[in-house]
Design a protein around this motif. Structure first.
Motif, PDB file in Angstrom:
ATOM      1  N   ARG A 101       0.810  -1.306   0.098  1.00 52.96           N
ATOM      2  CA  ARG A 101      -0.093   0.050   0.019  1.00 52.96           C
ATOM      3  C   ARG A 101       0.987   1.353   0.051  1.00 52.96           C
ATOM      4  NH1 ARG A 101      -5.554  -0.566   1.246  1.00 52.96           N
ATOM      5  NH2 ARG A 101      -6.292  -2.804   1.795  1.00 52.96           N
ATOM      6  N   ILE A 102       2.105   1.037   0.707  1.00 50.85           N
ATOM      7  CA  ILE A 102       2.770   2.418   0.828  1.00 50.85           C
ATOM      8  C   ILE A 102       3.956   2.326  -0.002  1.00 50.85           C
ATOM      9  CG2 ILE A 102       1.903   3.112   3.003  1.00 50.85           C
ATOM     10  CD1 ILE A 102       4.799   1.996   4.111  1.00 50.85           C
ATOM     11  N   ASN A 103       4.167   1.332  -0.883  1.00 56.54           N
ATOM     12  CA  ASN A 103       5.319   0.949  -1.766  1.00 56.54           C
ATOM     13  C   ASN A 103       6.568   0.892  -1.058  1.00 56.54           C
ATOM     14  OD1 ASN A 103       6.471   0.628  -4.518  1.00 56.54           O
ATOM     15  ND2 ASN A 103       6.564   2.612  -4.944  1.00 56.54           N
ATOM     16  N   GLU A 104       6.679   0.098  -0.096  1.00 56.69           N
ATOM     17  CA  GLU A 104       7.747  -0.213   0.570  1.00 56.69           C
ATOM     18  C   GLU A 104       8.211  -1.884   0.656  1.00 56.69           C
ATOM     19  OE1 GLU A 104      10.335   1.744   1.585  1.00 56.69           O
ATOM     20  OE2 GLU A 104       9.483   3.671   0.857  1.00 56.69           O
ATOM     21  N   ARG A 105       9.363  -1.977   0.915  1.00 52.72           N
ATOM     22  CA  ARG A 105       9.549  -3.453   1.066  1.00 52.72           C
ATOM     23  C   ARG A 105       8.938  -3.827   2.686  1.00 52.72           C
ATOM     24  NH1 ARG A 105      15.342  -3.385   0.367  1.00 52.72           N
ATOM     25  NH2 ARG A 105      15.352  -1.467  -1.081  1.00 52.72           N
ATOM     26  N   VAL A 106       9.036  -5.509   2.680  1.00 55.56           N
ATOM     27  CA  VAL A 106       8.433  -5.925   3.932  1.00 55.56           C
ATOM     28  C   VAL A 106       9.589  -5.693   5.000  1.00 55.56           C
ATOM     29  CG1 VAL A 106       7.687  -7.998   5.281  1.00 55.56           C
ATOM     30  CG2 VAL A 106       7.138  -7.538   2.684  1.00 55.56           C
ATOM     31  N   SER A 107      10.975  -5.906   4.672  1.00 53.79           N
ATOM     32  CA  SER A 107      11.948  -5.626   5.475  1.00 53.79           C
ATOM     33  C   SER A 107      12.147  -4.271   6.247  1.00 53.79           C
ATOM     34  CB  SER A 107      13.255  -5.743   4.790  1.00 53.79           C
ATOM     35  OG  SER A 107      13.582  -5.061   3.808  1.00 53.79           O
ATOM     36  N   VAL A 108      11.601  -3.191   5.324  1.00 51.90           N
ATOM     37  CA  VAL A 108      11.500  -1.828   5.863  1.00 51.90           C
ATOM     38  C   VAL A 108      10.506  -2.001   7.059  1.00 51.90           C
ATOM     39  CG1 VAL A 108      10.975   0.558   5.270  1.00 51.90           C
ATOM     40  CG2 VAL A 108      12.398  -0.671   3.746  1.00 51.90           C
ATOM     41  N   ILE A 109       9.405  -2.287   6.763  1.00 53.69           N
ATOM     42  CA  ILE A 109       8.235  -2.160   7.558  1.00 53.69           C
ATOM     43  C   ILE A 109       8.624  -3.143   8.785  1.00 53.69           C
ATOM     44  CG2 ILE A 109       5.727  -2.961   7.883  1.00 53.69           C
ATOM     45  CD1 ILE A 109       6.124  -0.815   5.880  1.00 53.69           C
ATOM     46  N   SER A 110       9.159  -4.315   8.774  1.00 53.49           N
ATOM     47  CA  SER A 110       9.709  -5.226   9.827  1.00 53.49           C
ATOM     48  C   SER A 110      10.671  -4.194  10.811  1.00 53.49           C
ATOM     49  CB  SER A 110      10.254  -6.302   9.380  1.00 53.49           C
ATOM     50  OG  SER A 110       9.134  -7.081   8.719  1.00 53.49           O
ATOM     51  N   ARG A 111      11.688  -3.660  10.133  1.00 49.58           N
ATOM     52  CA  ARG A 111      12.523  -2.855  10.863  1.00 49.58           C
ATOM     53  C   ARG A 111      11.931  -1.722  11.487  1.00 49.58           C
ATOM     54  NH1 ARG A 111      16.470  -2.146   6.259  1.00 49.58           N
ATOM     55  NH2 ARG A 111      17.328  -0.511   7.435  1.00 49.58           N
ATOM     56  N   ILE A 112      10.909  -1.284  11.050  1.00 47.44           N
ATOM     57  CA  ILE A 112      10.258   0.096  11.730  1.00 47.44           C
ATOM     58  C   ILE A 112       9.623  -0.235  12.981  1.00 47.44           C
ATOM     59  CG2 ILE A 112       8.479   1.834  11.497  1.00 47.44           C
ATOM     60  CD1 ILE A 112       9.605   1.993   8.524  1.00 47.44           C
ATOM     61  N   GLU A 113       8.750  -1.364  12.725  1.00 44.23           N
ATOM     62  CA  GLU A 113       8.045  -2.011  13.858  1.00 44.23           C
ATOM     63  C   GLU A 113       8.738  -2.509  14.837  1.00 44.23           C
ATOM     64  OE1 GLU A 113       4.975  -4.844  12.442  1.00 44.23           O
ATOM     65  OE2 GLU A 113       3.880  -3.195  11.257  1.00 44.23           O
ATOM     66  N   THR A 114      10.075  -3.072  14.726  1.00 45.32           N
ATOM     67  CA  THR A 114      10.822  -3.509  15.746  1.00 45.32           C
ATOM     68  C   THR A 114      11.686  -2.411  16.275  1.00 45.32           C
ATOM     69  OG1 THR A 114      12.478  -4.137  14.206  1.00 45.32           O
ATOM     70  CG2 THR A 114      10.866  -5.835  14.970  1.00 45.32           C
ATOM     71  N   GLY A 115      11.661  -1.164  15.682  1.00 44.79           N
ATOM     72  CA  GLY A 115      12.311  -0.170  16.251  1.00 44.79           C
ATOM     73  C   GLY A 115      14.000  -0.122  15.955  1.00 44.79           C
ATOM     74  N   LYS A 116      14.258  -0.741  14.992  1.00 44.62           N
ATOM     75  CA  LYS A 116      15.632  -0.964  14.725  1.00 44.62           C
ATOM     76  C   LYS A 116      15.692   0.131  13.451  1.00 44.62           C
ATOM     77  CE  LYS A 116      16.240  -5.923  15.308  1.00 44.62           C
ATOM     78  NZ  LYS A 116      16.308  -7.343  14.672  1.00 44.62           N
ATOM     79  N   MET A 117      14.867   0.665  12.935  1.00 43.33           N
ATOM     80  CA  MET A 117      14.883   1.862  11.827  1.00 43.33           C
ATOM     81  C   MET A 117      14.097   3.052  12.244  1.00 43.33           C
ATOM     82  SD  MET A 117      13.996   1.190   8.031  1.00 43.33           S
ATOM     83  CE  MET A 117      13.701   2.758   6.805  1.00 43.33           C
ATOM     84  N   THR A 118      14.443   4.251  11.953  1.00 44.80           N
ATOM     85  CA  THR A 118      13.681   5.361  12.159  1.00 44.80           C
ATOM     86  C   THR A 118      13.136   5.747  10.911  1.00 44.80           C
ATOM     87  OG1 THR A 118      14.845   5.842  14.116  1.00 44.80           O
ATOM     88  CG2 THR A 118      13.682   7.693  13.310  1.00 44.80           C
ATOM     89  N   PRO A 119      12.027   6.032  10.455  1.00 47.15           N
ATOM     90  CA  PRO A 119      11.842   6.382   9.074  1.00 47.15           C
ATOM     91  C   PRO A 119      11.826   7.829   9.048  1.00 47.15           C
ATOM     92  CG  PRO A 119       9.882   6.058  10.562  1.00 47.15           C
ATOM     93  CD  PRO A 119      10.876   5.604  11.240  1.00 47.15           C
ATOM     94  N   ASP A 120      12.241   8.022   7.547  1.00 47.42           N
ATOM     95  CA  ASP A 120      12.340   9.492   7.288  1.00 47.42           C
ATOM     96  C   ASP A 120      10.967  10.256   7.220  1.00 47.42           C
ATOM     97  OD1 ASP A 120      11.431   8.607   4.862  1.00 47.42           O
ATOM     98  OD2 ASP A 120      13.223   9.106   3.639  1.00 47.42           O
ATOM     99  N   VAL A 121      11.032  11.423   7.083  1.00 49.68           N
ATOM    100  CA  VAL A 121       9.723  12.395   6.841  1.00 49.68           C
ATOM    101  C   VAL A 121       8.935  11.895   5.869  1.00 49.68           C
ATOM    102  CG1 VAL A 121       8.707  14.466   6.824  1.00 49.68           C
ATOM    103  CG2 VAL A 121      10.983  14.157   7.983  1.00 49.68           C
ATOM    104  N   LYS A 122       9.448  11.376   4.660  1.00 51.24           N
ATOM    105  CA  LYS A 122       8.807  10.951   3.562  1.00 51.24           C
ATOM    106  C   LYS A 122       8.016   9.760   3.956  1.00 51.24           C
ATOM    107  CE  LYS A 122       9.038  10.090  -1.392  1.00 51.24           C
ATOM    108  NZ  LYS A 122       9.879  10.126  -2.271  1.00 51.24           N
ATOM    109  N   LEU A 123       8.642   8.748   4.393  1.00 49.94           N
ATOM    110  CA  LEU A 123       8.050   7.452   4.794  1.00 49.94           C
ATOM    111  C   LEU A 123       7.097   7.644   6.000  1.00 49.94           C
ATOM    112  CD1 LEU A 123       7.858   4.207   4.556  1.00 49.94           C
ATOM    113  CD2 LEU A 123       9.900   4.396   5.733  1.00 49.94           C
TER     114      LEU A 123
END
Length: 166
Positions: A101-123
């Motif tokens: 739906r947001i045109n992102e990889r599953v790994s990016v969603i996983s890393r955001i939900e686990t707190g391993k990645m901080t999304p930029d403003v656009k994301l």
């Protein structure tokens, strides 16, 4: 000249520059122990002149004026990873479905939900729109005058934060 951490005087003819937590600062001898002392870059012995393009005008680049005073007005909320996961689960979406739906990889969603990645403003804005949640909050301006050092009258990092000694 004063130490950028504690405010003590630093000799102007031979200031100590130290890299502390990734930032190079002018510090006193005592505060230089908090990081690694930076050596002055070696000066070139000679400068090579290009004889072919001596009369050619230099190319101009677009001048961008950035100000250090321009602080971001919005900041990511502290528990963004929990909020994204909770909103996704409330819509009964899988990580794969949210990613499509947001045109992102599953790994990016996983890393955001686990707190391993901080999304930029656009994301972050894409996530807000897709999940109908608020992840960015307004930041109020802080009055830095309350942190002025009484001895020197200057603002230093030492006035604002606690310093962990090794």
């Amino acid at each position: 000249m004063e130490c950028e951490i504690c405010g003590k005087p630093v000799p102007e003819n031979n200031p100590i520059k130290a890299k502390i937590e990734g930032s190079v600062m002018v510090v006193c001898k005592e505060c230089s122990k908090l990081g690694t002392v930076q050596k002055a870059p070696a000066k070139p012995k000679y400068v090579k002149q290009n004889t072919k393009n001596r009369n050619k005008r230099p190319t101009t680049t677009r001048n961008r004026s950035y100000s250090r005073n321009e602080e971001p007005s919005e900041e990511l909320i502290e528990d963004f990873s929990f909020e994204v996961r909770k909103a996704r689960e409330s819509k009964d979406w899988s990580r794969e479905e949210l990613g499509k739906r947001i045109n992102e990889r599953v790994s990016v969603i996983s890393r955001i939900e686990t707190g391993k990645m901080t999304p930029d403003v656009k994301l972050t804005k894409k996530l807000e729109k897709a999940l109908n949640i608020k992840l960015l909050e307004k930041v109020d301006n802080i009055d830095l005058n309350q942190f002025i050092n009484t001895s020197s009258g200057e603002r230093t990092l030492g006035n604002v934060m606690k310093i962990k000694r090794k």
